[in-house]
Motif scaffolding. Sequence first.
Motif, PDB file in Angstrom:
ATOM      1  N   LEU A   1       8.911  63.135  50.957  1.00 29.98           N
ATOM      2  CA  LEU A   1       8.024  62.189  50.275  1.00 29.98           C
ATOM      3  C   LEU A   1       8.211  62.152  48.768  1.00 29.98           C
ATOM      4  O   LEU A   1       8.260  61.081  48.172  1.00 29.98           O
ATOM      5  N   LYS A   2       8.319  63.305  48.139  1.00 29.63           N
ATOM      6  CA  LYS A   2       8.396  63.331  46.679  1.00 29.63           C
ATOM      7  C   LYS A   2       9.851  63.379  46.247  1.00 29.63           C
ATOM      8  O   LYS A   2      10.491  64.433  46.227  1.00 29.63           O
TER       9      LYS A   2
ATOM     10  N   TYR B   1       3.904  68.928  51.025  1.00 30.78           N
ATOM     11  CA  TYR B   1       2.596  68.523  50.514  1.00 30.78           C
ATOM     12  C   TYR B   1       1.614  68.250  51.644  1.00 30.78           C
ATOM     13  O   TYR B   1       1.872  67.421  52.514  1.00 30.78           O
TER      14      TYR B   1
ATOM     15  N   THR C   1       7.480  67.240  54.587  1.00 29.15           N
ATOM     16  CA  THR C   1       7.189  67.530  53.189  1.00 29.15           C
ATOM     17  C   THR C   1       6.464  68.849  53.023  1.00 29.15           C
ATOM     18  O   THR C   1       5.939  69.416  53.988  1.00 29.15           O
TER      19      THR C   1
ATOM     20  N   ASP D   1      -1.325  58.289  52.333  1.00 27.82           N
ATOM     21  CA  ASP D   1      -0.337  57.328  51.848  1.00 27.82           C
ATOM     22  C   ASP D   1       0.830  57.200  52.825  1.00 27.82           C
ATOM     23  O   ASP D   1       1.324  56.096  53.067  1.00 27.82           O
TER      24      ASP D   1
ATOM     25  N   TRP E   1      -1.325  62.397  49.909  1.00 24.85           N
ATOM     26  CA  TRP E   1       0.017  62.283  50.473  1.00 24.85           C
ATOM     27  C   TRP E   1      -0.048  61.958  51.961  1.00 24.85           C
ATOM     28  O   TRP E   1       0.712  61.126  52.461  1.00 24.85           O
TER      29      TRP E   1
END
Length: 214
Positions: A55-56, A84, A82, A92, A89
């Motif tokens: 994701l990031k 997170y 991820t 989303d 997160w």
Amino acid sequence: MIRVLICDDQFVVCEGLRTILSDAPDIEVAGVATSGALALELIPRAQPDVVLMDLKMPGMNGIAATRAIRAQFPNVRVLALTTYDADEWVFDAIRAGAAGYLLKEATREALIEAIRGTAAGRTHVDPGVAGKLFEAAIRRNPQADPLPPLTERERDVLRLLARGLSNAEIAGQLHLTEGTVRNYVSALLAKLGVSDRTQAALLAVRSGITEENP
């Protein structure tokens, strides 16, 4: 054979995932992308069934990439992978159309099973975030039932879908053909005004339908 595209900006993570998945006889790594934009470029050639999406990432992050993949390649399912577990997160990723959410601390076995389940059409949410996801969904509107009027059979299908069952498994439970279940699911998505099974499952949980017995 389940074709998987790995998308992560860290080379070591990509190679680690490739090594883990090489041991699964029914999974093939179809490609590796180091950014969301590159994943979009590779999909037409790699033809993946599942994208393992970090994701990031710099540039187009995993949320934006997931949204674009679902818009351009609706048959490709995205499994967010991820570190997170923060609420924003999780929400989303699901709002963007991810079919599941798995933490990178998951075991090898959990990763492989999540990929298999995602490819089969099931919704996977890591146990580490499942509780907060559903609690937050209910907390946002605990009184309202967000479901439109549904027939008894549609409620049965939605209830089992929200519990993570595939179309084949729902068919077995309700003594229907898989094609009939597929038609029910398509009709449910249209009635609920959502684009995928994950969003339908969230509505079902918020409504309390999952606590009912078929």
